[in-house]
Design an enzyme around this catalytic site. Structure first.
Site, PDB file in Angstrom:
ATOM      1  N   SER A 289       0.823  -1.210   0.000  1.00  9.92           N
ATOM      2  CA  SER A 289       0.000   0.000   0.000  1.00  9.92           C
ATOM      3  C   SER A 289       0.862   1.268   0.000  1.00  9.92           C
ATOM      4  CB  SER A 289      -0.948  -0.071   1.206  1.00  9.92           C
ATOM      5  OG  SER A 289      -1.850   0.983   1.246  1.00  9.92           O
ATOM      6  N   ASP A 300      11.747   5.625  -8.824  1.00 13.56           N
ATOM      7  CA  ASP A 300      11.537   6.244 -10.137  1.00 13.56           C
ATOM      8  C   ASP A 300      12.287   7.562 -10.315  1.00 13.56           C
ATOM      9  OD1 ASP A 300      10.005   4.176 -10.991  1.00 13.56           O
ATOM     10  OD2 ASP A 300       8.107   5.242 -11.048  1.00 13.56           O
ATOM     11  N   LYS A 314      -0.300  -4.243  -3.379  1.00 15.36           N
ATOM     12  CA  LYS A 314      -1.650  -3.739  -3.085  1.00 15.36           C
ATOM     13  C   LYS A 314      -1.662  -2.245  -3.418  1.00 15.36           C
ATOM     14  CE  LYS A 314      -5.476  -2.445  -0.820  1.00 15.36           C
ATOM     15  NZ  LYS A 314      -6.044  -1.075  -0.939  1.00 15.36           N
TER      16      LYS A 314
END
Length: 511
Positions: A289, A300, A314
């Site tokens: 999550s 990234d 998730k």
């Protein structure tokens, strides 16, 4: 005609459908609902045995939810909805583990550090097949959570299936009030290298983490190990707030995309005073999550090297609709989360919680490019696949038995009660291992000398940690755990060799 439309309207209300002009305009939908109503009526009137209309409707609802193949969308009965509401308010006795559903099986997503679940050796991926001898098959996560919870001090017995153990085994856990700091531990692990663990996401997570980073900086720390393992996450905005501490302002952190809600990009608005120190982030299958939002954004933007094992996967947003007229409700997935490079965080249900590796040529492993200056290749379309994959050591059968039965804690309580002169430099030695081995024999635990010898070093580390926790508190125990943690030690070795973040990626061979 009225007799047909009344059940049709009731059924539509139960499904949370607004019967307006748009629905009536869909001829196929209207026709199918009329057919459904006709079949329901025929079964009620003509079926050979007397049947319950409620059971037919419940079966229809369950079938409609099941066809979505989404473990996070489910129909909540009155009891399930009430259990969910209880979990959002007040204090209650629990075991301290986040659980979920995978392929219709209740699984442990992550035990929380320092809780009864963690102390009794539950691991991410453990399947809970019984709670106090009652099967969990066919039950929702909320019902199983309700069964596990109870008065603090009472005991619950979970029957566990673990991939590395041939037979199911029981774990007896004493419930407790679960109260955890978002940052349970931070400290210096080597020279100018600091360590900080974020165990949970709460309203104060970003502030607790900010204060920890400031304290480490004041101690002379210039490099950071950020631990997100066993962190089952929380709300999206909490993940955004934590990510901001490591990123410059106006950087994409996460994007949500939904059929109705469209696309929304969450960008950093604030920034920590220092955001360029070399950094390694630790993740595992229990990182889920909001933890995945943070790890994905840091990876990234080339802000942190990610090491460990792939995260849970998730990455979706749920809304609760209800309660309806019968006090039931429905939890619906309305959007999914995407990292700045465009990777979907949400794994297919059959892959959630399972490890993935770069280069797997299937739909769950695609190649993306980071947005930072290095333009590195990153992998995954579901969960976060680390830059450097390091598998944890698997617990042996003997270690699993010791932890699941709480024998290490029983020994620690007995040992510390009879040894009052222990000091903070205590380390479990060969003499203590012999005492512990005899203690296990007295407790009728069956094992061979070879089995004990093969795991005695890790047992000694665990006993040292538990004795420090028992005598000098959780933070002392954390210090010992971190000191003996193989993944932390690997991160320390890597950070020692670099002066800036770009060096770290080149050292890891991931440029």
């Amino acid at each position: 005609m009225k007799k047909i439309f009344i059940p049709l309207i009731i059924l539509s209300l139960m499904f949370g459908i607004f019967i307006g002009s748009s629905l009536w305009a869909k001829t196929d939908t209207f026709t199918r609902l009329k057919v459904f109503n006709r079949i329901l009526r025929e079964l009620e009137v003509n079926y050979v045995d007397e049947i319950s209309t409620d059971s037919l409707l419940q079966g229809a609802i369950n079938g409609m939810i099941e066809i979505l193949n989404d473990p996070h969308t489910d129909y909540l009965t009155k009891e399930e909805y009430e259990a969910l509401m209880i979990s959002t308010r007040g204090e209650f006795g629990g075991i301290g583990a986040t659980i979920g559903k995978q392929n219709d099986t209740i699984i442990v997503i992550s035990p929380l550090e320092g809780t009864p679940a963690y102390k009794n050796g539950l691991l991410p991926g453990d399947a809970i097949i019984e709670v106090d001898s009652k099967p969990t098959a066919g039950k929702s996560v909320d019902v199983v959570v309700h069964e596990i919870r109870g008065s603090p001090g009472t005991k619950v017995v979970l029957r566990i299936v673990r991939a590395s153990i041939e037979e199911p085994f029981d774990v007896g856990i004493t419930r407790a009030i679960i109260k955890l700091d978002a940052v349970p531990y931070f400290g210096i692990v080597d020279s100018d290298i600091g360590y900080v663990q974020l165990a949970s996401f709460s309203k104060s997570s970003d502030e607790e983490l900010r204060q920890s980073l400031d304290s480490l900086s004041a101690m002379g720390v210039k490099k950071i190990i950020f631990d997100l393992r066993f962190n089952s996450g929380g709300l999206l905005n909490e993940g955004v707030a934590v990510s901001e501490l490591f990123l410059k302002p106006d950087m994409n952190i996460v994007t949500t995309r939904g059929r109705i809600e469209g696309q929304r990009v969450y960008r950093s608005k604030h920034s920590h005073s220092s955001h360029d120190f070399p950094m390694i982030t630790l993740v595992d299958g229990g990182s889920a999550s909001a933890s995945e939002i943070v790890a994905g954004a840091l990876q990234d933007w080339d802000r942190s090297l990610i090491i460990g094992t792939s995260t849970f996967g998730k990455g979706s947003v749920q809304h609760i609709v209800g309660p309806f007229e019968d006090s039931s409700a429905i939890r619906i997935t309305t959007a999914r989360w995407y990292t700045p490079s465009g990777r979907g965080i949400d794994k297919p249900p059959e892959l959630q919680g399972l490890a993935q590796k770069p280069g797997i040529e299937d739909s769950a492993s695609k190649v993306f490019t980071t947005l930072g200056p290095l333009r590195r290749r990153v992998y995954g379309e579901g969960g976060i696949i680390p830059d450097v994959i390091i598998e944890p050591r698997r617990l042996s059968k003997l270690e699993t038995e010791i932890l699941s039965k709480g024998l290490n804690f029983d020994f620690v309580v007995k040992y510390t009660a009879s040894n009052k002169d222990l000091t903070r430099d205590f380390v479990a030695d060969e003499k203590i291992l012999v005492s512990f081995k005899n203690f296990l024999i007295d407790r009728k635990l069956e094992f061979t000398a070879e089995q004990f010898d093969s795991c005695k070093h890790s047992v000694a580390d665990r006993l040292t940690q538990d004795i420090h926790t028992n005598l000098w508190g959780l933070k002392s125990g954390y210090r010992i755990r971190v000191k003996n943690d193989p993944l932390v030690n690997k991160a320390v070795a890597m950070l020692k060799e670099v002066k800036q973040q770009s060096d770290l990626f080149r050292y890891a061979g991931k440029q």
